[in-house]
Design a protein around this motif. Structure first.
Motif, mmCIF file in Angstrom:
data_model
loop_
_atom_site.group_PDB
_atom_site.id
_atom_site.type_symbol
_atom_site.label_atom_id
_atom_site.label_comp_id
_atom_site.label_asym_id
_atom_site.label_seq_id
_atom_site.Cartn_x
_atom_site.Cartn_y
_atom_site.Cartn_z
ATOM 1 N N ARG A 1 0.824 -1.222 0.000
ATOM 2 C CA ARG A 1 0.000 0.000 0.000
ATOM 3 C C ARG A 1 0.859 1.273 0.000
ATOM 4 O O ARG A 1 0.643 2.191 0.787
ATOM 5 C CB ARG A 1 -0.959 0.008 1.203
ATOM 6 N N ILE A 2 1.811 1.322 -0.903
ATOM 7 C CA ILE A 2 2.727 2.460 -0.971
ATOM 8 C C ILE A 2 2.077 3.635 -1.693
ATOM 9 O O ILE A 2 2.291 4.797 -1.332
ATOM 10 C CB ILE A 2 4.028 2.040 -1.690
ATOM 11 N N TYR A 3 1.288 3.362 -2.700
ATOM 12 C CA TYR A 3 0.609 4.433 -3.430
ATOM 13 C C TYR A 3 -0.813 4.006 -3.746
ATOM 14 O O TYR A 3 -1.162 2.821 -3.667
ATOM 15 C CB TYR A 3 1.376 4.825 -4.696
ATOM 16 N N ASP A 4 -1.639 4.961 -4.099
ATOM 17 C CA ASP A 4 -3.041 4.730 -4.436
ATOM 18 C C ASP A 4 -3.140 4.568 -5.954
ATOM 19 O O ASP A 4 -3.075 5.554 -6.697
ATOM 20 C CB ASP A 4 -3.873 5.927 -3.955
ATOM 21 N N ALA A 5 -3.251 3.328 -6.429
ATOM 22 C CA ALA A 5 -3.233 3.069 -7.868
ATOM 23 C C ALA A 5 -4.389 3.741 -8.607
ATOM 24 O O ALA A 5 -4.163 4.388 -9.639
ATOM 25 C CB ALA A 5 -3.217 1.571 -8.142
ATOM 26 N N PRO A 6 -5.646 3.605 -8.130
ATOM 27 C CA PRO A 6 -6.729 4.274 -8.863
ATOM 28 C C PRO A 6 -6.525 5.784 -8.959
ATOM 29 O O PRO A 6 -6.793 6.387 -10.016
ATOM 30 C CB PRO A 6 -7.978 3.924 -8.042
ATOM 31 N N ALA A 7 -6.027 6.404 -7.891
ATOM 32 C CA ALA A 7 -5.797 7.858 -7.917
ATOM 33 C C ALA A 7 -4.674 8.208 -8.888
ATOM 34 O O ALA A 7 -4.767 9.195 -9.639
ATOM 35 C CB ALA A 7 -5.466 8.356 -6.517
ATOM 36 N N ALA A 8 -3.606 7.412 -8.895
ATOM 37 C CA ALA A 8 -2.499 7.677 -9.809
ATOM 38 C C ALA A 8 -2.960 7.548 -11.262
ATOM 39 O O ALA A 8 -2.624 8.391 -12.106
ATOM 40 C CB ALA A 8 -1.359 6.702 -9.526
ATOM 41 N N LEU A 9 -3.717 6.506 -11.557
ATOM 42 C CA LEU A 9 -4.214 6.301 -12.917
ATOM 43 C C LEU A 9 -5.137 7.442 -13.334
ATOM 44 O O LEU A 9 -5.058 7.943 -14.468
ATOM 45 C CB LEU A 9 -4.948 4.966 -13.004
ATOM 46 N N ARG A 10 -5.991 7.847 -12.423
ATOM 47 C CA ARG A 10 -6.921 8.932 -12.734
ATOM 48 C C ARG A 10 -6.164 10.226 -13.042
ATOM 49 O O ARG A 10 -6.469 10.929 -14.025
ATOM 50 C CB ARG A 10 -7.880 9.120 -11.557
ATOM 51 N N GLN A 11 -5.172 10.546 -12.224
ATOM 52 C CA GLN A 11 -4.411 11.776 -12.421
ATOM 53 C C GLN A 11 -3.660 11.763 -13.753
ATOM 54 O O GLN A 11 -3.694 12.747 -14.508
ATOM 55 C CB GLN A 11 -3.423 11.971 -11.270
ATOM 56 N N LEU A 12 -3.003 10.649 -14.060
ATOM 57 C CA LEU A 12 -2.233 10.573 -15.297
ATOM 58 C C LEU A 12 -3.131 10.511 -16.524
ATOM 59 O O LEU A 12 -2.863 11.166 -17.542
ATOM 60 C CB LEU A 12 -1.308 9.359 -15.244
ATOM 61 N N HIS A 13 -4.212 9.771 -16.444
ATOM 62 C CA HIS A 13 -5.128 9.697 -17.582
ATOM 63 C C HIS A 13 -5.794 11.039 -17.857
ATOM 64 O O HIS A 13 -6.024 11.405 -19.024
ATOM 65 C CB HIS A 13 -6.187 8.629 -17.334
ATOM 66 N N ASP A 14 -6.090 11.795 -16.815
ATOM 67 C CA ASP A 14 -6.674 13.123 -17.001
ATOM 68 C C ASP A 14 -5.720 14.054 -17.738
ATOM 69 O O ASP A 14 -6.146 15.015 -18.375
ATOM 70 C CB ASP A 14 -7.052 13.733 -15.652
ATOM 71 N N MET A 15 -4.420 13.746 -17.672
ATOM 72 C CA MET A 15 -3.414 14.545 -18.378
ATOM 73 C C MET A 15 -3.124 13.972 -19.771
ATOM 74 O O MET A 15 -2.266 14.490 -20.483
ATOM 75 C CB MET A 15 -2.108 14.573 -17.571
ATOM 76 N N GLY A 16 -3.817 12.882 -20.134
ATOM 77 C CA GLY A 16 -3.563 12.250 -21.419
ATOM 78 C C GLY A 16 -2.329 11.380 -21.430
ATOM 79 O O GLY A 16 -1.782 11.079 -22.499
ATOM 80 N N ILE A 17 -1.886 10.935 -20.268
ATOM 81 C CA ILE A 17 -0.682 10.130 -20.133
ATOM 82 C C ILE A 17 -1.073 8.663 -19.964
ATOM 83 O O ILE A 17 -1.917 8.331 -19.130
ATOM 84 C CB ILE A 17 0.168 10.583 -18.921
ATOM 85 N N ARG A 18 -0.466 7.796 -20.762
ATOM 86 C CA ARG A 18 -0.694 6.364 -20.632
ATOM 87 C C ARG A 18 0.167 5.819 -19.498
ATOM 88 O O ARG A 18 1.233 6.357 -19.189
ATOM 89 C CB ARG A 18 -0.371 5.646 -21.945
ATOM 90 N N VAL A 19 -0.281 4.699 -18.903
ATOM 91 C CA VAL A 19 0.429 4.110 -17.769
ATOM 92 C C VAL A 19 0.673 2.627 -18.053
ATOM 93 O O VAL A 19 -0.268 1.866 -18.305
ATOM 94 C CB VAL A 19 -0.370 4.263 -16.460
ATOM 95 N N VAL A 20 1.933 2.247 -18.006
ATOM 96 C CA VAL A 20 2.332 0.851 -18.161
ATOM 97 C C VAL A 20 2.754 0.333 -16.790
ATOM 98 O O VAL A 20 3.624 0.917 -16.141
ATOM 99 C CB VAL A 20 3.499 0.709 -19.166
ATOM 100 N N GLY A 21 2.128 -0.735 -16.346
ATOM 101 C CA GLY A 21 2.457 -1.319 -15.051
ATOM 102 C C GLY A 21 3.556 -2.353 -15.193
ATOM 103 O O GLY A 21 3.497 -3.226 -16.059
ATOM 104 N N ARG A 22 4.557 -2.264 -14.343
ATOM 105 C CA ARG A 22 5.688 -3.212 -14.383
ATOM 106 C C ARG A 22 5.507 -4.267 -13.304
ATOM 107 O O ARG A 22 5.308 -3.958 -12.131
ATOM 108 C CB ARG A 22 7.000 -2.461 -14.174
ATOM 109 N N ILE A 23 5.585 -5.519 -13.731
ATOM 110 C CA ILE A 23 5.518 -6.646 -12.802
ATOM 111 C C ILE A 23 6.829 -7.412 -12.900
ATOM 112 O O ILE A 23 7.139 -8.002 -13.945
ATOM 113 C CB ILE A 23 4.336 -7.573 -13.121
ATOM 114 N N VAL A 24 7.618 -7.367 -11.827
ATOM 115 C CA VAL A 24 8.823 -8.183 -11.765
ATOM 116 C C VAL A 24 8.342 -9.609 -11.486
ATOM 117 O O VAL A 24 7.900 -9.917 -10.380
ATOM 118 C CB VAL A 24 9.781 -7.681 -10.679
ATOM 119 N N ALA A 25 8.423 -10.443 -12.507
ATOM 120 C CA ALA A 25 7.716 -11.722 -12.466
ATOM 121 C C ALA A 25 8.371 -12.746 -11.547
ATOM 122 O O ALA A 25 7.809 -13.110 -10.507
ATOM 123 C CB ALA A 25 7.583 -12.279 -13.884
#
Length: 502
Positions: free
Chosen positions: A245-269
């Motif tokens: 729970r380091i950051y709020d993912a829905p809030a981060a996505l909302r903020q970046l998408h509102d700016m027209g920025i795409r978000v790629v999630g990294r999963i260290v498999a």
């Protein structure tokens, strides 16, 4: 009374293996006819095809005959037991069947979809399938109109899927959907979970977005320690203690998408200290890569750091995280450390594996692709730069992996290359040369797979000081190599991207 020769259709035997409708080429090549002789001697049976004698094989009380390929048109098969005495009024018991062969497959003209920018976008597939009675893509199908035209409404793009047209005889014609998602040119920086939670670092990233230096943020979902950065609801992430729970993912996505920025999630498999330790301590030793003696495999990342990519539960855990993130709104999922550990393969044991590590890694991407795309995200894989020339070194076969991703992201950091690679004497001091030449190789390796190439570039100093000039040089090399953008890596989330990057 005068007797005359009268031949009637034989009756009394049964034949199986003939379809009730038209017989197509594929059915014909595999067709096996069995005639049950009943109470009669099967060795006495005579067979004819189109009036000519043919030979079958006795199998118990039946006679087996395989016609093989036959020309188009009607054919007649007859099986008969000759009468035991001269019979002028009837034949012996037998059976006669007629069937029609159609070897010609339907024609298929496919209109490749265009203008598709996301797996969240419904797509209508159109084309013409002359003489077909059904056209399908997976479990979706349509009946062509009289002129052969068809439309299939798909919930998302099906890049790489087979479109199959089938006629009444079962003949098939297939084409692949080659149209890929039309990605904008990626201009991205990597941000850790802790980096996004830091006000100063986050603002620096947002400023790069505001002035057009980047159009994409790559944000950690699960990092190198196996920590999941947001409040994931994946049961195994919570049970293992991975959720931080380091950051709020829905809030981060909302903020970046509102700016027209795409978000790629990294999963260290598969480098996952958290899951490996938890699994080992909780009776799931087969979830961990081991030594031949059954101990956890120790690497330079720690005494127990790599999970077993061949294990179904470990695969499912990573895919569940990817699907959850895609449903939250991440535009893409990038798997990192999608490989085996460094070191001698003879010193590693992968419990349950039935194939090579190289094939197993590609199979994981195949298994993950449709769930991730169904959830709305693109799938990509970060790979070593040397994977294009030495795939077995860490089990990353680029042509094999590329079939199951939207793009391959090779990590081409100049400081990580040995002197002389690709003919470059000092890669760390010649960033343009090593980036350009290695990308030419990756473009060749991915040709025909449908995958694009988007490289990771270096924005940190290791042996040679790197600043805005060195970053610009690498980006220029990527542009000149004709690839689809770049990702910048800085472990401190501080970037030297000065001015527009186009």
């Amino acid at each position: 009374m005068t007797l005359s020769w009268v031949r009637t259709e034989p009756r009394g035997l049964t034949v199986t293996g003939l379809p009730n409708s038209l017989v197509g080429a594929a059915t014909m090549s595999a067709m096996t006819l069995r005639v049950d002789a009943g109470e009669y001697d099967p060795a006495a049976m005579r067979l004819e095809l189109d009036g000519e004698p043919v030979t079958g094989a006795v199998d118990g009380s039946t006679v087996v005959y395989r016609p093989g390929a036959l020309p188009d048109g009607e054919h007649k098969f007859t099986a008969e037991i000759p009468p035991s005495f001269l019979g002028f009024l009837r034949t012996g018991p037998g059976v006669s069947k007629t069937f029609t062969v159609d070897n010609e497959a339907p024609t298929l003209e496919l209109t490749q979809p265009t203008g598709v920018t996301s797996y969240r976008q419904p797509v209508t597939l159109r084309g013409k399938a002359k003489d077909a009675e059904r056209v399908s893509v997976g479990n979706l199908s349509a009946t062509p109109a009289d002129d052969g035209s068809f439309e299939i409404a798909m919930p998302r793009a099906q890049t790489g899927a087979q479109v199959v047209a089938v006629d009444a005889a079962g003949n098939q014609t297939a084409q692949t959907i080659t149209a890929a998602i039309e990605q904008p040119r990626i201009k991205a920086v990597h941000v850790t979970a802790y980096g996004w939670s830091d006000d100063e670092l986050r603002e620096d990233v947002l400023n790069m977005a505001r002035d057009g230096r980047i159009n994409t943020v790559q944000l950690d979902i699960k990092d190198e320690d196996g920590e999941v950065g947001y409040d994931s609801q994946v049961p195994l992430a919570r049970e293992s203690g991975a959720v931080m729970r380091i950051y709020d993912a829905p809030a981060a996505l909302r903020q970046l998408h509102d700016m027209g920025i795409r978000v790629v999630g990294r999963i260290v498999a598969f480098r996952d200290k958290t899951m490996a330790e938890w699994a080992w301590q909780n009776g799931h030793q087969d979830w961990v890569i081991q030594t031949p003696s059954g101990e956890p495999y120790s690497s330079r990342y720690g005494p127990i750091a790599f999970t077993n990519f061949a294990n179904p539960e470990i695969r499912r855990y990573n895919i569940d995280l990817a699907v959850e993130a895609a449903r939250l709104g991440f535009d893409g999922i990038m798997y990192d450390y999608i490989r085996r550990p460094d070191g001698a393969l003879s010193q590693m044991h992968f419990p349950g594996s039935t194939t090579s590590p190289t094939v197993s890694i590609a199979e994981f991407l195949h298994e993950s692709r449709d769930p991730v795309r169904d959830a709305g995200a693109e799938q990509s894989a970060a790979v070593f730069g040397v994977a294009s020339t030495r795939p077995e070194e860490i089990a990353q076969d680029i042509p094999l992996m590329a079939k199951y991703v939207d793009y391959i992201a090779p990590m081409l950091y100049p400081s990580h290359w040995n002197a002389g690679e690709y003919g470059v004497a000092s890669p760390n001091s010649q960033p343009y040369d090593i980036i350009f030449r290695s990308l030419q190789d990756f473009r060749t390796q991915t040709q025909g797979t449908g995958a694009k190439v988007v490289p990771w570039l270096q924005d940190f100093s290791l042996g040679v000081s790197y600043g805005p000039g060195e970053v610009r040089t690498q980006i220029d090399a990527a542009n000149d190599a004709g690839v689809n953008g770049f990702f910048l890596w800085s472990p401190t989330v501080r970037y030297h991207l000065a001015g527009p990057s186009d």
